[in-house]
Scaffold this motif. Structure first.
Motif, mmCIF file in Angstrom:
data_model
loop_
_atom_site.group_PDB
_atom_site.id
_atom_site.type_symbol
_atom_site.label_atom_id
_atom_site.label_comp_id
_atom_site.label_asym_id
_atom_site.label_seq_id
_atom_site.Cartn_x
_atom_site.Cartn_y
_atom_site.Cartn_z
ATOM 1 N N THR A 84 9.990 3.391 12.958
ATOM 2 C CA THR A 84 9.167 4.591 12.994
ATOM 3 C C THR A 84 9.648 5.474 14.134
ATOM 4 O OG1 THR A 84 7.537 3.536 14.443
ATOM 5 C CG2 THR A 84 7.184 3.350 12.074
ATOM 6 N N ARG A 85 9.298 6.717 14.092
ATOM 7 C CA ARG A 85 9.783 7.666 15.091
ATOM 8 C C ARG A 85 9.343 7.256 16.493
ATOM 9 N NH1 ARG A 85 11.978 12.477 15.806
ATOM 10 N NH2 ARG A 85 11.256 13.831 17.485
ATOM 11 N N GLY A 86 10.306 7.237 17.409
ATOM 12 C CA GLY A 86 10.000 6.943 18.803
ATOM 13 C C GLY A 86 9.910 5.471 19.126
ATOM 14 N N VAL A 87 10.233 4.588 18.173
ATOM 15 C CA VAL A 87 10.196 3.150 18.430
ATOM 16 C C VAL A 87 11.589 2.571 18.208
ATOM 17 C CG1 VAL A 87 9.175 0.935 17.813
ATOM 18 C CG2 VAL A 87 7.785 3.014 17.733
ATOM 19 N N ALA A 88 12.112 1.914 19.226
ATOM 20 C CA ALA A 88 13.474 1.402 19.161
ATOM 21 C C ALA A 88 13.564 0.161 18.287
ATOM 22 C CB ALA A 88 13.957 1.054 20.568
ATOM 23 N N PRO A 89 14.671 -0.008 17.562
ATOM 24 C CA PRO A 89 14.878 -1.261 16.835
ATOM 25 C C PRO A 89 15.168 -2.394 17.813
ATOM 26 C CG PRO A 89 16.838 0.115 16.696
ATOM 27 C CD PRO A 89 15.782 0.945 17.368
ATOM 28 N N VAL A 90 14.563 -3.549 17.582
ATOM 29 C CA VAL A 90 14.829 -4.731 18.403
ATOM 30 C C VAL A 90 15.849 -5.579 17.650
ATOM 31 C CG1 VAL A 90 13.862 -6.788 19.489
ATOM 32 C CG2 VAL A 90 12.512 -4.676 19.387
ATOM 33 N N HIS A 91 17.010 -5.771 18.236
ATOM 34 C CA HIS A 91 18.071 -6.513 17.566
ATOM 35 C C HIS A 91 17.853 -8.016 17.640
ATOM 36 C CE1 HIS A 91 21.074 -2.923 18.008
ATOM 37 N NE2 HIS A 91 20.156 -2.729 17.087
ATOM 38 N N TRP A 92 17.367 -8.502 18.776
ATOM 39 C CA TRP A 92 17.108 -9.929 18.935
ATOM 40 C C TRP A 92 16.270 -10.163 20.187
ATOM 41 C CZ3 TRP A 92 19.119 -10.528 23.661
ATOM 42 C CH2 TRP A 92 20.312 -9.880 23.996
ATOM 43 N N ALA A 93 15.675 -11.346 20.246
ATOM 44 C CA ALA A 93 14.930 -11.775 21.434
ATOM 45 C C ALA A 93 15.268 -13.236 21.687
ATOM 46 C CB ALA A 93 13.426 -11.605 21.222
ATOM 47 N N VAL A 94 15.420 -13.585 22.953
ATOM 48 C CA VAL A 94 15.806 -14.945 23.328
ATOM 49 C C VAL A 94 14.570 -15.784 23.629
ATOM 50 C CG1 VAL A 94 17.058 -16.352 25.017
ATOM 51 C CG2 VAL A 94 18.020 -14.172 24.243
ATOM 52 N N LEU A 95 14.566 -17.000 23.103
ATOM 53 C CA LEU A 95 13.509 -17.970 23.393
ATOM 54 C C LEU A 95 14.050 -19.012 24.362
ATOM 55 C CD1 LEU A 95 10.722 -19.315 22.859
ATOM 56 C CD2 LEU A 95 11.847 -20.589 21.009
ATOM 57 N N ASP A 96 13.425 -19.091 25.531
ATOM 58 C CA ASP A 96 13.792 -20.104 26.523
ATOM 59 C C ASP A 96 12.519 -20.838 26.919
ATOM 60 O OD1 ASP A 96 14.887 -21.684 28.443
ATOM 61 O OD2 ASP A 96 15.398 -20.074 29.834
ATOM 62 N N VAL A 97 12.326 -22.026 26.378
ATOM 63 C CA VAL A 97 11.097 -22.779 26.620
ATOM 64 C C VAL A 97 11.122 -23.416 28.009
ATOM 65 C CG1 VAL A 97 9.584 -24.611 25.777
ATOM 66 C CG2 VAL A 97 10.911 -23.232 24.152
ATOM 67 N N ALA A 98 12.206 -24.128 28.312
ATOM 68 C CA ALA A 98 12.356 -24.782 29.615
ATOM 69 C C ALA A 98 13.847 -24.975 29.869
ATOM 70 C CB ALA A 98 11.623 -26.118 29.643
ATOM 71 N N ASN A 99 14.529 -23.850 30.121
ATOM 72 C CA ASN A 99 15.988 -23.837 30.214
ATOM 73 C C ASN A 99 16.588 -24.509 28.984
ATOM 74 O OD1 ASN A 99 18.391 -23.073 31.475
ATOM 75 N ND2 ASN A 99 18.682 -25.094 32.382
ATOM 76 N N GLY A 100 16.034 -24.173 27.848
ATOM 77 C CA GLY A 100 16.420 -24.770 26.581
ATOM 78 C C GLY A 100 15.183 -24.947 25.719
ATOM 79 N N PRO A 101 15.209 -25.880 24.761
ATOM 80 C CA PRO A 101 14.078 -26.064 23.846
ATOM 81 C C PRO A 101 12.925 -26.880 24.419
ATOM 82 C CG PRO A 101 15.812 -27.596 23.301
ATOM 83 C CD PRO A 101 16.358 -26.723 24.399
ATOM 84 N N GLY A 102 13.133 -27.508 25.580
ATOM 85 C CA GLY A 102 12.100 -28.374 26.126
ATOM 86 C C GLY A 102 12.184 -29.778 25.550
ATOM 87 N N ALA A 103 11.313 -30.648 26.027
ATOM 88 C CA ALA A 103 11.339 -32.055 25.608
ATOM 89 C C ALA A 103 10.576 -32.307 24.319
ATOM 90 C CB ALA A 103 10.766 -32.935 26.722
ATOM 91 N N ARG A 104 9.690 -31.379 23.949
ATOM 92 C CA ARG A 104 8.877 -31.534 22.737
ATOM 93 C C ARG A 104 8.473 -30.152 22.240
ATOM 94 N NH1 ARG A 104 6.375 -33.201 27.123
ATOM 95 N NH2 ARG A 104 6.938 -35.354 26.645
ATOM 96 N N PRO A 105 8.055 -30.029 20.991
ATOM 97 C CA PRO A 105 7.643 -28.717 20.473
ATOM 98 C C PRO A 105 6.510 -28.126 21.306
ATOM 99 C CG PRO A 105 7.885 -30.301 18.689
ATOM 100 C CD PRO A 105 7.986 -31.087 19.958
ATOM 101 N N ASP A 106 6.645 -26.863 21.659
ATOM 102 C CA ASP A 106 5.634 -26.195 22.472
ATOM 103 C C ASP A 106 4.635 -25.485 21.555
ATOM 104 O OD1 ASP A 106 4.416 -23.876 23.987
ATOM 105 O OD2 ASP A 106 5.506 -24.857 25.619
ATOM 106 N N PRO A 107 3.351 -25.836 21.627
ATOM 107 C CA PRO A 107 2.358 -25.264 20.708
ATOM 108 C C PRO A 107 2.098 -23.781 20.925
ATOM 109 C CG PRO A 107 1.272 -26.556 22.408
ATOM 110 C CD PRO A 107 2.742 -26.809 22.562
ATOM 111 N N HIS A 108 2.515 -23.243 22.063
ATOM 112 C CA HIS A 108 2.325 -21.815 22.321
ATOM 113 C C HIS A 108 3.543 -20.999 21.878
ATOM 114 C CE1 HIS A 108 -1.263 -22.805 24.627
ATOM 115 N NE2 HIS A 108 -0.559 -23.732 25.244
ATOM 116 N N CYS A 109 4.713 -21.588 22.008
ATOM 117 C CA CYS A 109 5.926 -20.878 21.607
ATOM 118 C C CYS A 109 6.087 -20.818 20.091
ATOM 119 C CB CYS A 109 7.159 -21.549 22.221
ATOM 120 S SG CYS A 109 7.293 -21.356 24.013
#
Length: 262
Positions: free
Chosen positions: A49-74
Motif C-alpha cells: 500500500t502507499r507509504g508502506v515499505a515491502p519487508v523482504h525478510w526477518a531474522v528469527l534468533d531465539v537464543a543465538n540459534g533455535p534454542g534447546a526446545r520449541p519456544d511457545p512465544h516465538c
C-alpha cells in the motif's frame, strides 16, 4: 560524500528495477520486544500500500540459534509473519567459519521442525577465499533441507566474489552511520542486480535517512535496515542495535514505500 567517487578498484554498482525493501536482522525475543514484533507484523500486512515499505525478510534468533526446545512465544509470532508472505530466516552463527558443520546443520533442522522457517541467516559469515569451500558445502546442504531455501550471508563487509554464487543475498555492509556515509562498493558487485545485496546501518539520525537511502541505491543494495539505535561499545558488535524498533521507524518505512529520488 565519497560514495559518489570511484577510486581504483571500486565503482558505482548499477541500480535495477527491483524495489528497495526492508530486511530485519533480528528483533529481541517477542516477550522482551512485543512492540517490535507487533509493528513488524503491521508493516508486513500493509506492504504494497502507499507509504508502506515491502519487508523482504526477518531474522528469527531465539537464543543465538533455535534454542534447546520449541519456544511457545516465538512459534505464533513466526506463524503470523509467514502468513503475510514474508520470509522468516533462522539465525545460524557460523563463527567466521570456525563453527562445526554438524552444529550448523543440526540448528537448521530444529529451525525447520519447530518454526518452519523459509531459509537461513548465516551470521558472522567469513569473507576470505580460503573458507569459501566450507561455506559452499554448508549452503549446498541447507538448500536440500527444504524447497526454495533462501540464504543470506551476513558478512558485514564485501567478501571475495565467489560467495555470491552460493547465497541469495549478501550483507556487504553492517556498521555505523559514520562509516557508511563514506563507504565504497566493490567493483565486482556491478555484475549482480540490487536484490543480491543488503546494507544494515545503525546510528542513522532521522535527518540523514534520505541520504542513507541514496547511498544504498547508489551502491546497488536492494534491501536495507536503518536504525538510530547504536551498538553498545562494551559488546563490540552491532547485534544489540537491531534488537529494538528504530525511533524513526515510521519515517524509515514510509520513505522506502514512497521511494527516494536519486
Amino acid at each position: 560524500m565519497s560514495y559518489l567517487t570511484t577510486p581504483t578498484g571500486l565503482t558505482r554498482a548499477p541500480t535495477g528495477p527491483a524495489p528497495l525493501g526492508v530486511g530485519v536482522p533480528g528483533f529481541a525475543h517477542p516477550l522482551l520486544a512485543p512492540t517490535e514484533w507487533a509493528e513488524l507484523l503491521r508493516c508486513c500486512r500493509g506492504a504494497g500500500t502507499r507509504g508502506v515499505a515491502p519487508v523482504h525478510w526477518a531474522v528469527l534468533d531465539v537464543a543465538n540459534g533455535p534454542g534447546a526446545r520449541p519456544d511457545p512465544h516465538c512459534m505464533p509470532a513466526v506463524a503470523r509473519l509467514r502468513e503475510t508472505g514474508v520470509r522468516v530466516l533462522g539465525h545460524l552463527d557460523t563463527g567466521r567459519g570456525a563453527r562445526p558443520f554438524s552444529e550448523l546443520i543440526s540448528d537448521a533442522h530444529r529451525f525447520l521442525e519447530w518454526y518452519r522457517v523459509d531459509g537461513f541467516w548465516l551470521d558472522r559469515c567469513p569473507t576470505d577465499r580460503t573458507l569459501l569451500p566450507a561455506v559452499r558445502k554448508a549452503a549446498t546442504c541447507l538448500r536440500t533441507l527444504r524447497e526454495d531455501t533462501y540464504l543470506v550471508f551476513a558478512h558485514g563487509s564485501h567478501p571475495c566474489p565467489g560467495y555470491a554464487e552460493s547465497a541469495d543475498q549478501l550483507v556487504t555492509f553492517a556498521g555505523g552511520w559514520s562509516d557508511y556515509r563514506f563507504s565504497q562498493v566493490a567493483e565486482w558487485t556491478a555484475d549482480y542486480p540490487p536484490e543480491r545485496f543488503c546494507h544494515l546501518v545503525h546510528g542513522v539520525p532521522r535527518s540523514h535517512l534520505d541520504e542513507a537511502l541514496r547511498i544504498a541505491r547508489w551502491q546497488g543494495a536492494g534491501t536495507v535496515y536503518l536504525t538510530d539505535r547504536r551498538a553498545a561499545v562494551a559488546t563490540g558488535t552491532a547485534g544489540d542495535a537491531w534488537e529494538s524498533l528504530p525511533g524513526h521507524w515510521d519515517a524509515f518505512v514510509s520513505r522506502i514505500g514512497t521511494g527516494v529520488s536519486e
